[in-house]
Design an enzyme around this catalytic site. Sequence first.
Site, PDB file in Angstrom:
ATOM      1  N   GLY A  26       0.837  -1.194   0.000  1.00 24.65           N
ATOM      2  CA  GLY A  26       0.000   0.000   0.000  1.00 24.65           C
ATOM      3  C   GLY A  26       0.874   1.247   0.000  1.00 24.65           C
ATOM      4  N   TRP A  28       2.015   3.032   2.569  1.00 27.08           N
ATOM      5  CA  TRP A  28       3.080   2.935   3.571  1.00 27.08           C
ATOM      6  C   TRP A  28       4.047   1.819   3.203  1.00 27.08           C
ATOM      7  CZ3 TRP A  28       6.243   5.326   6.157  1.00 27.08           C
ATOM      8  CH2 TRP A  28       6.799   4.933   7.380  1.00 27.08           C
ATOM      9  N   LYS A 219      -2.859   5.879  19.031  1.00 27.06           N
ATOM     10  CA  LYS A 219      -2.936   7.266  18.550  1.00 27.06           C
ATOM     11  C   LYS A 219      -3.960   7.410  17.438  1.00 27.06           C
ATOM     12  CE  LYS A 219      -0.344   6.392  14.691  1.00 27.06           C
ATOM     13  NZ  LYS A 219      -0.607   6.681  13.276  1.00 27.06           N
ATOM     14  N   GLN A 313      -7.906   2.621  10.056  1.00 25.92           N
ATOM     15  CA  GLN A 313      -7.484   1.840  11.212  1.00 25.92           C
ATOM     16  C   GLN A 313      -8.171   2.242  12.509  1.00 25.92           C
ATOM     17  OE1 GLN A 313      -4.429   3.854   9.811  1.00 25.92           O
ATOM     18  NE2 GLN A 313      -2.955   2.236   9.444  1.00 25.92           N
TER      19      GLN A 313
END
Length: 360
Positions: A26, A28, A219, A313
């Site tokens: 992908g 990343w 996060k 996510q």
Amino acid sequence: MAIASTSKGAASSTTKKDKVAIIGSGNWGSAVARLAGINVERHSTLFDPEVVMWTREEQHHGRNLTEIINTEHINKKYLPGIELPISVRAEPDLLKAVEGATALVFVVPHQFLNTVLDQIKGHIAEGAVAISCIKGVDVEDGVISIFADVIETALGTSCSALSGANIASEVAQGRFSETTVGYRHFKEGEMWQKLFQTKHFRVQLVDDVAGVSLCGALKNIVAVAAGFIDGLEWGNNSKAAIMRIGLLEIKQFCFEFFPGVKSNTFLQESAGFADIVTTCLGGRNRMCSEAYVRTGKSFDVIEKELLKGQKLQGIYTAREIHVFLKSRNRVEAYPLFQTVHEICWKGLEPKMITSRLYGA
């Protein structure tokens, strides 16, 4: 990781080169493959000259994506406009991609990790080590695991973790960034640092796989909350408060359920507060939750429209954390995490994001 060996009659030992496999392609994954491709050329005595990137075959404008990557050296679907080093080769066959690899880099969406592990189990090179660049946690039957542990348990390989204030497109463009590698063994950390670090992408090492992994996962829940603030147009004061409260809940969660986490990881490493800042200012989780408020569309629709095949996510991590906290009777101890979960999955109005943060 390559094993040192000595041939008969040799005066000194020679070290076998590490062969790199990137499992995922992908945005990343492709950005990470670009870094690895640069560094196998720079450190030619340490690494095999080819970086194999497992690429799930799909069509892009009538052509196989692997063909595009291998002929034009650009992942036009997931990282358009960024040239990949010629050392990076896309491979659609997962078993061929990991064959002989001693440095396994996992960058698949966490929803697909177990399927990938099931396929490659028993096909890993002796002495191989792994690193997880995956954001999220695995929750099953009231037990929570970081993905580095999931990989290590499934494959019997030592697994580190990489996470930091890293927007993939900015890293790929060569803009200055930092990241953190949490390692099991220092020599593995050094190897990963050599594989990923460039003059524009600085890699810090810390003996804290759990802390790096959990910061990278949790996060994203905070970023979803920040996106709600942006969609509501409540301003920077509100977003700063969300970021502060989010950091406190992340720290509390880590210390409560992963007692080995190091306190320095939160403020001194890129994987800590810096990643919260970056993800709350940019990134897919913030963007999608802002769109959720502004458009009224479901997250499924927003994911398809805005992410172009990438996965969201934060909303899934919020659900997994809720399931875990509920099994421990600790939901009320994490009001920000819980409120994000209820907005995403229970229909609570986004304007309620701050309503419970102070127990009032």
